[in-house]
Design an enzyme around this catalytic site. Structure first.
Site, PDB file in Angstrom:
ATOM      1  CB  VAL A  11       5.420  -7.272  -6.481  1.00  0.00           C
ATOM      2  CG1 VAL A  11       4.200  -8.256  -6.501  1.00  0.00           C
ATOM      3  CG2 VAL A  11       5.446  -6.981  -5.136  1.00  0.00           C
TER       4      VAL A  11
ATOM      5  N   GLY B  98       5.492  -0.181  -7.153  1.00  0.00           N
ATOM      6  CA  GLY B  98       5.118   1.192  -8.055  1.00  0.00           C
ATOM      7  C   GLY B  98       4.312   0.830  -9.262  1.00  0.00           C
ATOM      8  CG  PHE B  99       5.099  -1.261 -12.348  1.00  0.00           C
ATOM      9  CD1 PHE B  99       4.770  -0.689 -13.605  1.00  0.00           C
ATOM     10  CD2 PHE B  99       6.404  -0.618 -11.838  1.00  0.00           C
ATOM     11  CE1 PHE B  99       5.417   0.086 -14.190  1.00  0.00           C
ATOM     12  CE2 PHE B  99       7.132   0.273 -12.469  1.00  0.00           C
ATOM     13  CZ  PHE B  99       6.896   0.524 -13.723  1.00  0.00           C
TER      14      PHE B  99
ATOM     15  CG  ASP C  21       2.789   4.333  -4.132  1.00  0.00           C
ATOM     16  OD1 ASP C  21       2.514   5.600  -3.668  1.00  0.00           O
ATOM     17  OD2 ASP C  21       2.325   3.325  -3.888  1.00  0.00           O
TER      18      ASP C  21
ATOM     19  CG  HIS D 298      -4.394   0.428  -8.325  1.00  0.00           C
ATOM     20  ND1 HIS D 298      -5.671   0.363  -7.954  1.00  0.00           N
ATOM     21  CD2 HIS D 298      -3.787   1.224  -7.424  1.00  0.00           C
ATOM     22  CE1 HIS D 298      -5.874   1.201  -6.980  1.00  0.00           C
ATOM     23  NE2 HIS D 298      -4.736   1.779  -6.734  1.00  0.00           N
TER      24      HIS D 298
ATOM     25  CG  HIS E  77      -2.078   1.007   1.144  1.00  0.00           C
ATOM     26  ND1 HIS E  77      -2.510   1.764   0.244  1.00  0.00           N
ATOM     27  CD2 HIS E  77      -3.041   1.100   2.358  1.00  0.00           C
ATOM     28  CE1 HIS E  77      -3.375   2.314   0.532  1.00  0.00           C
ATOM     29  NE2 HIS E  77      -3.717   2.048   1.685  1.00  0.00           N
TER      30      HIS E  77
ATOM     31  NE  ARG F 256      -4.133   7.308  -7.771  1.00  0.00           N
ATOM     32  CZ  ARG F 256      -4.172   6.574  -6.748  1.00  0.00           C
ATOM     33  NH1 ARG F 256      -4.342   7.000  -5.282  1.00  0.00           N
ATOM     34  NH2 ARG F 256      -3.867   5.170  -6.876  1.00  0.00           N
TER      35      ARG F 256
HETATM   36  N1  ACO Z   1       4.969  -6.741 -10.118  1.00  0.00           N
HETATM   37  C1  ACO Z   1       5.101  -7.806 -10.625  1.00  0.00           C
HETATM   38  N2  ACO Z   1       3.981  -8.543 -10.687  1.00  0.00           N
HETATM   39  C2  ACO Z   1       2.707  -7.989 -10.478  1.00  0.00           C
HETATM   40  C3  ACO Z   1       2.717  -6.821  -9.869  1.00  0.00           C
HETATM   41  C4  ACO Z   1       3.853  -6.051  -9.830  1.00  0.00           C
HETATM   42  N3  ACO Z   1       3.998  -4.902  -9.367  1.00  0.00           N
HETATM   43  N4  ACO Z   1       1.538  -6.578  -9.589  1.00  0.00           N
HETATM   44  C5  ACO Z   1       0.692  -7.501  -9.797  1.00  0.00           C
HETATM   45  N5  ACO Z   1       1.534  -8.567 -10.351  1.00  0.00           N
HETATM   46  C6  ACO Z   1       1.041  -9.855 -10.888  1.00  0.00           C
HETATM   47  C7  ACO Z   1       0.399 -10.699  -9.800  1.00  0.00           C
HETATM   48  O1  ACO Z   1       1.680 -11.266  -9.352  1.00  0.00           O
HETATM   49  C8  ACO Z   1      -0.453 -11.461 -10.452  1.00  0.00           C
HETATM   50  O2  ACO Z   1       0.635 -12.342 -11.106  1.00  0.00           O
HETATM   51  P1  ACO Z   1      -0.296 -13.986 -11.301  1.00  0.00           P
HETATM   52  O3  ACO Z   1      -1.507 -14.030 -12.016  1.00  0.00           O
HETATM   53  O4  ACO Z   1       0.989 -14.517 -12.238  1.00  0.00           O
HETATM   54  O5  ACO Z   1      -0.261 -14.552  -9.935  1.00  0.00           O
HETATM   55  C9  ACO Z   1      -1.084 -10.581 -11.498  1.00  0.00           C
HETATM   56  O6  ACO Z   1      -0.295  -9.570 -11.712  1.00  0.00           O
HETATM   57  C10 ACO Z   1      -2.233 -10.090 -11.137  1.00  0.00           C
HETATM   58  O7  ACO Z   1      -2.143  -9.252 -10.050  1.00  0.00           O
HETATM   59  P2  ACO Z   1      -3.216  -9.029  -9.020  1.00  0.00           P
HETATM   60  O8  ACO Z   1      -3.841 -10.201  -8.409  1.00  0.00           O
HETATM   61  O9  ACO Z   1      -4.428  -8.394  -9.927  1.00  0.00           O
HETATM   62  O10 ACO Z   1      -2.800  -8.003  -8.154  1.00  0.00           O
HETATM   63  P3  ACO Z   1      -3.618  -7.511  -6.732  1.00  0.00           P
HETATM   64  O11 ACO Z   1      -4.780  -6.817  -7.026  1.00  0.00           O
HETATM   65  O12 ACO Z   1      -3.835  -8.551  -5.916  1.00  0.00           O
HETATM   66  O13 ACO Z   1      -2.389  -6.560  -6.179  1.00  0.00           O
HETATM   67  C11 ACO Z   1      -1.184  -4.673  -5.624  1.00  0.00           C
HETATM   68  C12 ACO Z   1      -2.363  -5.160  -6.444  1.00  0.00           C
HETATM   69  C13 ACO Z   1      -0.819  -5.276  -4.213  1.00  0.00           C
HETATM   70  C14 ACO Z   1      -0.957  -3.150  -5.778  1.00  0.00           C
HETATM   71  C15 ACO Z   1      -0.133  -5.364  -6.579  1.00  0.00           C
HETATM   72  O14 ACO Z   1      -0.186  -4.875  -7.872  1.00  0.00           O
HETATM   73  C16 ACO Z   1       1.508  -4.986  -6.014  1.00  0.00           C
HETATM   74  O15 ACO Z   1       1.938  -5.610  -5.199  1.00  0.00           O
HETATM   75  N6  ACO Z   1       2.220  -3.988  -6.684  1.00  0.00           N
HETATM   76  C17 ACO Z   1       3.187  -3.499  -5.961  1.00  0.00           C
HETATM   77  C18 ACO Z   1       3.188  -2.803  -4.796  1.00  0.00           C
HETATM   78  C19 ACO Z   1       2.523  -1.444  -4.903  1.00  0.00           C
HETATM   79  O16 ACO Z   1       3.115  -0.707  -5.895  1.00  0.00           O
HETATM   80  N7  ACO Z   1       1.708  -0.769  -4.284  1.00  0.00           N
HETATM   81  C20 ACO Z   1       1.100   0.395  -4.335  1.00  0.00           C
HETATM   82  C21 ACO Z   1      -0.460   0.503  -4.383  1.00  0.00           C
HETATM   83  S1  ACO Z   1      -1.019   1.981  -4.996  1.00  0.00           S
HETATM   84  C22 ACO Z   1      -1.113   2.757  -3.678  1.00  0.00           C
HETATM   85  O17 ACO Z   1      -1.062   2.452  -2.513  1.00  0.00           O
HETATM   86  C23 ACO Z   1      -1.011   4.379  -4.157  1.00  0.00           C
END
Ligand code: ACO
Length: 383
Positions: free
Chosen positions: A262, A265-266, A319, A268, A229, A277
């Site tokens: 993961v 910054g990528f 982010d 959502h 988050h 944003r």
């Molecule tokens: N890097 C690599 N792979 C990713 C990323 C990432 N940043 N985000 C999602 N994926 C992958 C998941 O591992 C998943 O792969 P799989 O299907 O092979 O298992 C697939 O993409 C789909 O992901 P979701 O299940 O839709 O992601 P979820 O909604 O559960 O999580 C989250 C969202 C937590 C933001 C995730 O994208 C992540 O961990 N991002 C990195 C942390 C981050 O940047 N957080 C900031 C959020 S925005 C904010 O707070 C302002």
């Protein structure tokens, strides 16, 4: 013991509550465009006036000039008058734990503010709005106080002017340019509110039990701290610093995928086709650093973006550019997530007031996956 009165007949559930509508809100909508109280995010962000947006989120309407001046005056007054009980305690903590995260200091600070102000029960709407305004000023002041104390300095005075200008001045140690205040204000507006995200939902859950605003905010800060988050903006800068240059991006990204890590910054939970944003602030960031050494980080960021898109169809979230903007403004990385707190105070307090105004205890069910029923054996018979 008797069985629970509500049988749990569900056989499926949504992991992480993904796709579940958990309530109503009149504060923010993400449907197609991000809107605060019906206003599209773009003009609000370009105006970059955080107090105007905080007022909108709390009161439901944009302020007149007179309303905004009075509101800003009350917020600034709260920032200037932190209770000595709180600053004395922070001072002792800074001696025993100077390297503690400023997020921990904020969480502790808000908890102490609730105690010294005797906030034990949710009050009337007017009392809650007054508390929210106070907190909007107190929280950035606690952050600045902690940064002084943990560096062994005395707490500096809170400057005149907007929260964006005053906080930037307090955290960098010099009077910022108008351009820097403007883009910093834009980040505060972009971070201000985002519907039922994890920290806001946490705050709503806490006050749904009849608990108070400070307890809701204290819990929300804890939820925002996590790297999935709010904590992601600090990790983004660590990543960019670690990769170092655009030519090293490709092996680094492939290494993350191979290790199933993961990339901060990528991605959502809600925006699957990119975070509005991030698009807006990314453009502004590139513009801000044009012709400076900061361009190298922008080149690297762009390279990572292209790789993430082609390999995983993943786009940046807020982010990603916010970390680069804060770095370019000369802010230390450990205040990136606390700045998110300062901004999100407006959304959290608005949601707390909305929840209290139409409350029903938030209490979902779970799907049991533990052992089958079994008999208790007294300690002496277990071997
Ligand atoms: N890097 C690599 N792979 C990713 C990323 C990432 N940043 N985000 C999602 N994926 C992958 C998941 O591992 C998943 O792969 P799989 O299907 O092979 O298992 C697939 O993409 C789909 O992901 P979701 O299940 O839709 O992601 P979820 O909604 O559960 O999580 C989250 C969202 C937590 C933001 C995730 O994208 C992540 O961990 N991002 C990195 C942390 C981050 O940047 N957080 C900031 C959020 S925005 C904010 O707070 C302002």
């Amino acid at each position: 013991m008797s069985a629970p009165s509500t049988p749990n007949a569900a056989s499926e559930f949504a992991r992480g509550l993904a796709g579940i509508v958990a309530g109503r809100t009149a504060i923010c909508s993400l449907d197609g465009d991000l809107r605060y109280r019906g206003y599209s995010i773009e003009p609000l962000a370009l105006a970059g006036n955080f107090e105007e947006v905080a007022y909108l989120l709390l009161y439901g309407e944009l302020p007149t000039a007179a309303e905004l001046a009075a509101f800003s005056g009350r917020v600034n007054a709260a920032a200037r008058s932190l209770d000595p009980a709180v600053t004395d305690a922070l001072e002792r903590l800074a001696v025993s734990a100077p390297h503690a995260s400023p997020m921990d200091a904020l969480r502790t600070g808000v908890s102490m503010l609730g105690q010294v102000e005797g906030d034990n029960l949710p009050g009337s709407r007017e009392q809650l709005l007054a508390q929210a305004e106070k907190l909007l000023g107190q929280v950035p002041a606690v952050l600045a106080a902690w940064m002084d104390l943990s560096a062994g300095r005395r707490i500096g005075p809170w400057p005149e002017g907007s929260i964006a200008k005053a906080l930037l001045e307090r955290l960098t140690g010099h009077v910022p340019s108008k351009e820097h205040v403007a883009i910093f204000g834009t980040t505060l507006v972009l971070y201000a509110e985002h519907e039922f995200n994890a920290s806001t939902f946490t705050a709503r859950t806490v006050v749904s039990t009849g608990s108070d605003m400070h307890s809701g905010i204290t819990a929300a800060i804890g939820a925002l701290k996590g790297p999935l988050h709010g904590g992601a903006n600090e990790k983004v800068l660590e990543v960019l610093t670690h990769i170092g240059s655009a030519d090293r991006a490709e092996p680094w990204v492939h290494e993350q995928f191979a290790a199933k890590r993961v990339v901060m910054g990528f991605g959502h939970r809600v925006y699957k086709d990119g975070d509005v944003r991030a698009k807006l602030l990314g453009r502004m960031c590139r513009e801000m650093v044009r012709g400076t050494a900061g361009e190298a980080i922008e080149d690297l960021a762009e390279r990572v973006e292209r790789l993430m898109l082609s390999a995983k169809s993943l786009k940046p979230n807020l982010d990603w550019p916010a970390a680069r903007v804060y770095h370019a403004l000369g802010l230390p990385v450990q205040v990136f997530t606390p700045i998110f707190v300062v901004a999100r105070m407006s959304g959290w307090t608005a949601h707390i007031i909305e929840q209290i105004g139409d409350n029903r205890l938030i209490r979902p069910l779970s799907l049991y996956s533990g052992p089958q029923p079994r008999d208790y054996r007294p300690l002496a018979t277990r071997g």
